[in-house]
Design a protein around this motif. Structure first.
Motif, PDB file in Angstrom:
ATOM      1  N   UNK A  28       0.837  -1.208   0.000  1.00  0.00           N
ATOM      2  CA  UNK A  28       0.000   0.000   0.000  1.00  0.00           C
ATOM      3  C   UNK A  28       0.869   1.255   0.000  1.00  0.00           C
ATOM      4  N   UNK A  29       1.935   1.255   0.782  1.00  0.00           N
ATOM      5  CA  UNK A  29       2.824   2.420   0.839  1.00  0.00           C
ATOM      6  C   UNK A  29       3.566   2.618  -0.482  1.00  0.00           C
ATOM      7  N   UNK A  30       4.013   1.533  -1.102  1.00  0.00           N
ATOM      8  CA  UNK A  30       4.710   1.660  -2.388  1.00  0.00           C
ATOM      9  C   UNK A  30       3.779   2.216  -3.463  1.00  0.00           C
ATOM     10  N   UNK A  31       2.537   1.762  -3.460  1.00  0.00           N
ATOM     11  CA  UNK A  31       1.565   2.288  -4.424  1.00  0.00           C
ATOM     12  C   UNK A  31       1.267   3.762  -4.153  1.00  0.00           C
ATOM     13  N   UNK A  32       1.183   4.137  -2.890  1.00  0.00           N
ATOM     14  CA  UNK A  32       0.937   5.542  -2.535  1.00  0.00           C
ATOM     15  C   UNK A  32       2.120   6.410  -2.955  1.00  0.00           C
ATOM     16  N   UNK A  33       3.344   5.934  -2.714  1.00  0.00           N
ATOM     17  CA  UNK A  33       4.529   6.696  -3.108  1.00  0.00           C
ATOM     18  C   UNK A  33       4.551   6.905  -4.618  1.00  0.00           C
ATOM     19  N   UNK A  34       4.184   5.883  -5.357  1.00  0.00           N
ATOM     20  CA  UNK A  34       4.140   6.020  -6.821  1.00  0.00           C
ATOM     21  C   UNK A  34       3.022   6.975  -7.242  1.00  0.00           C
ATOM     22  N   UNK A  35       1.866   6.837  -6.610  1.00  0.00           N
ATOM     23  CA  UNK A  35       0.705   7.666  -6.947  1.00  0.00           C
ATOM     24  C   UNK A  35       0.994   9.148  -6.744  1.00  0.00           C
ATOM     25  N   UNK A  36       1.822   9.462  -5.763  1.00  0.00           N
ATOM     26  CA  UNK A  36       2.079  10.861  -5.424  1.00  0.00           C
ATOM     27  C   UNK A  36       3.441  11.365  -5.893  1.00  0.00           C
ATOM     28  N   UNK A  37       4.035  10.691  -6.879  1.00  0.00           N
ATOM     29  CA  UNK A  37       5.228  11.274  -7.489  1.00  0.00           C
ATOM     30  C   UNK A  37       4.779  12.199  -8.607  1.00  0.00           C
ATOM     31  N   UNK A  38       5.533  13.250  -8.887  1.00  0.00           N
ATOM     32  CA  UNK A  38       5.039  14.264  -9.827  1.00  0.00           C
ATOM     33  C   UNK A  38       4.937  13.797 -11.275  1.00  0.00           C
ATOM     34  N   UNK A  39       5.852  12.961 -11.722  1.00  0.00           N
ATOM     35  CA  UNK A  39       5.803  12.477 -13.100  1.00  0.00           C
ATOM     36  C   UNK A  39       5.743  10.957 -13.082  1.00  0.00           C
ATOM     37  N   UNK A  40       4.805  10.428 -13.832  1.00  0.00           N
ATOM     38  CA  UNK A  40       4.637   8.989 -13.959  1.00  0.00           C
ATOM     39  C   UNK A  40       4.678   8.648 -15.440  1.00  0.00           C
TER      40      UNK A  40
END
Length: 179
Positions: free
Chosen positions: A97-109
């Motif tokens: 869950x934390x890894x997905x949240x960190x990815x979700x809230x990075x500025x560029x995906x």
């Protein structure tokens, strides 16, 4: 350069803040999705009208087509974001869950490429609709200056609003993985 003092004392506090921000982002994405579908509908109507009338220059038809495609890409992008943020699963194991949240809230995906593609289509639509070369240069300067400004404002907003969430998630991931 900037210093942000936002911190989260534990996983419960971080999860609560993530849920709150995910809900806000979901609502915002849904609103943008609706706006872009309305724009796409109007561009489609305009495009149909332009193709049924012979007096409309071909460049205007091409311009409308590029703008329509851009609006559809924007609408689909925000539909995807809406679904992603609406359906976040907080019952996953903490680390996932934390890894997905960190990815979700990075500025560029990686999926941000779709936004840049839509911007290029929108720029092409504006360019084909421009009458002469001097106007085209002015349109390009203003367009890319506004895009740069929008990206800059978005990054500043991310830095103050979402970076603390991402940093807290990354910090907790590191703590869990070190155990």
């Amino acid at each position: 350069m900037f210093h942000n003092n936002n911190s989260f004392s534990g996983i419960d506090q971080l999860t609560g803040k993530l849920k709150q921000e995910d809900q806000k982002y979901s609502r915002l994405s849904k609103g943008f999705q609706i706006v872009y579908w309305v724009f796409a509908f109007f561009y489609l109507i305009m495009l149909i009208l332009h193709f049924t009338v012979d007096v409309v220059p071909f460049s205007d038809k091409i311009s409308g087509g590029f703008c329509f495609i851009a609006m559809v890409i924007f609408a689909l992008f925000f539909r995807n974001y809406y679904q992603e943020y609406k359906n976040v699963d907080y019952s996953l194991p903490t680390l996932i869950m934390l890894k997905k949240a960190a990815y979700r809230y990075q500025p560029f995906q990686l999926k941000t490429v779709w936004i840049f593609l839509a911007i290029i289509f929108l720029n092409a639509g504006l360019s084909f609709g421009t009458v002469n070369r001097a106007d085209l240069i002015g349109v390009q300067v203003v367009f890319w200056a506004l895009m740069g400004l929008a990206i800059g404002i978005g990054l500043v907003r991310w830095y103050y609003k979402y970076k603390p969430l991402r940093d807290a998630a990354l910090r907790m991931i590191k703590e869990i993985e070190e155990q």
